[in-house]
Design a protein around this motif. Structure first.
Motif: not given
Length: 289
Positions: A57-60, A63-68, A74-79, A113-124
């Motif tokens: 899930s993701c929200g305002d 955060c992106i969260k993984l759930w069992d 919640c098993v992981r939160t990605m920020q 591990n919930g780490k960012t692998l890549k940030v893509v500046p994709a749109h304007m």
């Protein structure tokens, strides 16, 4: 209601809304099974891992969260996003998450591990939607800048840009099940089917109302080939994929039908509306079995 999604096996339906909750429903009985608590602000999108072992899930709250789904924990939160996270999806291998944000970037995350692998500046402009193709080698994004872009997953480089002639904002994008086409919903009440190899628009589907909200569109393939979308006229719309004609328009809710999802194996469609009352419904198609 902001999102509905069937599990890969089709036994469960996850729904989300601005109330910060994820609800898990038993498809066979229609009963609420679990409620997930953890987001601090409204939730914008919900999805499943390919094996159905976890919910995303993701929200305002950025955060992106993984759930069992078994425990509801919640098993992981990605920020890392600088603004609200609007959409997220998991690659077919289940080891990578793509998320989009009002910060105009796509982030690729390592599930382990919930780490960012890549940030893509994709749109304007803010990015409304993201989807992987069926082998995960590429992903597609849609944005308020009116562009649909296809990206190489490994390099993060843009492969193609699909430009609509009137440059209307893109509310939703999705790969066809065979991975050869892209469905894009525009905020001019049009849905377009693109062959992105050409690139060329093959079909335009009209008849619904969509000028304000990012409404999900889907392929229904369990009984024939259909295009399914909600609408701002409170109806569920179904088109023939090949003939482009609107074959069904159902009075679905008392408010905007913001999200819909098609069951992976049965002729069922789930719809969600903005309104609080009676905002989640299951529809059985009369087509086929």
């Amino acid at each position: 209601m902001s999102g509905v999604r069937f599990s890969p096996c089709g036994d469960w339906l996850a729904s989300t809304s601005a109330d910060r909750l994820i609800k898990l429903w038993d498809v066979a009985t229609g009963q609420l099974s679990k409620t997930f608590y953890g987001h601090m602000m409204g939730i914008n999108d919900v999805g499943w891992s390919p094996d159905g072992d976890w919910v995303i899930s993701c929200g305002d709250d950025k955060c992106i969260k993984l759930w069992d789904p078994l425990s509801g924990q919640c098993v992981r939160t990605m920020q890392g996003h600088g603004d609200q996270v609007f959409a997220s999806c998991v690659n077919p291998q289940g080891n990578l998450i793509a998320s989009t944000s009002l910060d105009c970037t796509v982030r690729l995350w390592d599930v382990r591990n919930g780490k960012t692998l890549k940030v893509v500046p994709a749109h304007m402009d803010p990015i409304t939607s993201v989807d992987f193709n069926r082998d995960g080698s590429i992903f597609v994004t849609g944005s308020f800048d009116g562009l649909v872009r296809i990206w190489d997953t490994i390099s993060g480089q843009v492969q193609k840009t699909l430009i609509d002639e009137d440059n209307s904002p893109v509310g939703y994008v999705k790969f066809a099940p065979n991975g050869r086409y892209i469905l894009a919903a525009y905020l001019n009440s049009q849905i377009k089917l693109w062959s992105f190899q050409k690139p060329k628009c093959l079909r335009i589907y009209k008849g619904h109302l969509n000028v304000k909200y990012c409404i999900s569109v889907n392929f229904s393939v369990t009984a024939g080939m259909w295009i399914v979308s909600g609408s701002e006229d409170n109806c569920l719309h179904i088109w023939s994929l090949q003939r482009k004609e609107l074959v069904q328009k159902l009075d679905a809710h008392s408010d905007v039908v913001i999200c819909a999802d098609c069951h992976p194996s049965q002729n069922l469609i789930a719809t969600g509306a903005l309104a609080c009352e009676a905002n989640l419904r299951l529809w059985q198609s009369s087509e086929g079995d």
